[in-house]
Structures are given as C-alpha cells and as structure tokens.
Design an enzyme around this catalytic site. Structure first.
Site, PDB file in Angstrom:
ATOM      1  N   HIS A   9       0.873  -1.151  -0.143  1.00  8.27           N
ATOM      2  CA  HIS A   9       0.194   0.060  -0.057  1.00  8.27           C
ATOM      3  C   HIS A   9       0.976   1.313  -0.082  1.00  8.27           C
ATOM      4  O   HIS A   9       1.516   1.514   0.730  1.00  8.27           O
ATOM      5  CB  HIS A   9      -1.013   0.020   1.100  1.00  8.27           C
ATOM      6  CG  HIS A   9      -1.837   1.078   1.199  1.00  8.27           C
ATOM      7  ND1 HIS A   9      -2.144   1.689   2.383  1.00  8.27           N
ATOM      8  CD2 HIS A   9      -2.736   1.393   0.283  1.00  8.27           C
ATOM      9  CE1 HIS A   9      -2.935   2.769   1.903  1.00  8.27           C
ATOM     10  NE2 HIS A   9      -3.696   2.640   0.880  1.00  8.27           N
ATOM     11  N   HIS A  51      -0.957  10.897  -2.294  1.00  7.35           N
ATOM     12  CA  HIS A  51      -2.239  10.536  -2.115  1.00  7.35           C
ATOM     13  C   HIS A  51      -3.223  11.696  -1.915  1.00  7.35           C
ATOM     14  O   HIS A  51      -4.130  11.655  -2.559  1.00  7.35           O
ATOM     15  CB  HIS A  51      -2.233   9.642  -0.775  1.00  7.35           C
ATOM     16  CG  HIS A  51      -3.641   9.255  -0.199  1.00  7.35           C
ATOM     17  ND1 HIS A  51      -4.514  10.115   0.734  1.00  7.35           N
ATOM     18  CD2 HIS A  51      -4.227   8.201  -0.381  1.00  7.35           C
ATOM     19  CE1 HIS A  51      -5.541   9.624   0.825  1.00  7.35           C
ATOM     20  NE2 HIS A  51      -5.591   8.559   0.209  1.00  7.35           N
TER      21      HIS A  51
END
Length: 231
Positions: A9, A51
């Site tokens: 991730h 992100h």
C-alpha cells in the site's frame, strides 16, 4: 485455492514515507506481487504520485497539487527526506519486478495516466495485464475505459460491494476493491461468481490478514507487505 496477491500500500507505508520511490523499493524488497500508488495531475500536466489533494500532510509544501507546476513539486520533501515521484519514475523502478495498481485520486487524471500506460506497453517491457487502474471516481474510470478497452480497471468501494459489482459490470472491470470494513465471506463469493477479483484494503493486522485469506480474497493491500509473505 489460488495464491493471494501480496500488494504494498503506497509502497510500504507502514515502514517508510508513503508513495515514495524508497517506500516502493522497500515493498519490492519484501517480494510483493503488486505495488499500489495514488496519482494526481499537477498544473503543468505531469502525473505525480501522492495521496492527498493537498501537500500539507505529507510534504513540506502547502496548497493544492492541481495548482502547482512540476517544477515546484519536484523540489519538495516528503517525510523530510524524500521526493514526490512521477508515475513514470515509479514504472521505471518496478519494471519487470511486479505489477502496479494506479489509483486515480485527482480530477482529470484518467487520460494522462492512460497515455503513460499505453506508452509503457508500446515502448517498454510492460503488458496491459501488468496494470490495474482503480478509483472511487467512477467518471474517471469511464474516461479510462473510453480511452482503451485493454486497460484493466478496478472499482473501489467503502460502502457497498453490490453497488461496486454493478459499476464493475458497466465498466467491464476486472476487479472490485472493497474496504476491509465491508468484506464478508458471502460478498467475496458473490463478487468472484460475478467474474471479478476481490482486492481488499487496507489489511494490516495478522488476524485480519488470516481472515481475508479464509474468505478467499484474490489480493490483499497492506501498509506492511512483509506481513503478507506467509499468506
């Protein structure tokens, strides 16, 4: 049972600053099958790997990524020590080592991302099957699908697996990506019976990893990809 894809991730977020080349290298060192990253399109058009919609949490900069040129972004520090990478830099790093899940975070990311994917398939040692393009933003996924019938698509969901399946059918997607909070043994079975892989996020604790394995998911996204090695 098919082997479960081990997916880092944002690289190896639990070990090193997320979405950096160094974090991705750490995940590669752990032997992942796939890297998951997030992308935005900056003001000058490049696809950057980060992100949030803003710079404030992860960098020493401030403001919206979409309002900044790459010339500014490339000078910033992530986690005090690392650089924001371009999507192309990430692909160069992992080429031939594993596949990649590119999550379209920002607006107007689909076409520019798909341009990069197509370029790497046509001119480098990549295949379309090495990629999954995913998003919560269904409009971006439809843009990606309009661009190419060949790019594998994943539908993200944190609310309803059944709704994600419906969207997946409309998009001719290959995978549904549910949050661990909505995953059950039953909806994993339903999703697979509908013809989709089940890629679950974000699974960090050993008992949760074991539960997802028992449920028969296709892949696990974790901040600690080293914990997936025994999966």
């Amino acid at each position: 049972m098919d082997s479960i894809l081990k997916i880092g991730h944002r690289g190896a977020k639990g070990h090193l600053a997320e979405n950096t080349l160094e974090s991705i290298q750490t995940a590669l060192d752990f032997g992942v099958d796939m890297i998951e990253i997030d992308v935005h399109r900056c003001r000058s058009g490049e696809i950057v790997v980060i992100h949030d919609f803003t710079l404030d949490r992860t960098t020493n900069g401030s403001g919206e990524i979409a309002s900044k040129n790459w010339e500014i972004l490339k000078e910033l520090k992530v986690g005090g020590a690392y650089k924001i990478p371009l999507l192309t830099e990430v692909l160069d790093l992992i080429e031939g080592k594993c596949s990649i899940n590119i999550e379209l975070k920002g607006s107007n990311t689909a076409k520019a991302t798909c341009d990069v994917v197509q370029d790497y398939v046509e001119n480098r040692n990549w295949k379309y099957s090495d990629f999954v393009v995913s998003s919560f933003q269904v409009n971006e996924l439809f843009e990606a699908r309009k661009f190419s019938e060949k790019i594998p698509i994943g539908v993200l969901s944190k609310a309803s697996v059944s709704e994600a399946i419906k969207k997946g059918k409309d998009l001719e997607a290959v995978a549904i990506h549910p949050s661990i909070g909505i995953v059950t043994k039953d909806n994993v079975r339903q999703t697979k019976e509908a013809g989709f892989k089940v890629i679950v996020w974000t699974v960090n604790e050993p008992d949760a990893i074991a539960r997802m394995k028992e449920f028969g998911v296709s892949g696990i996204i974790s901040d600690y990809p080293d914990r997936l090695v025994k999966v």
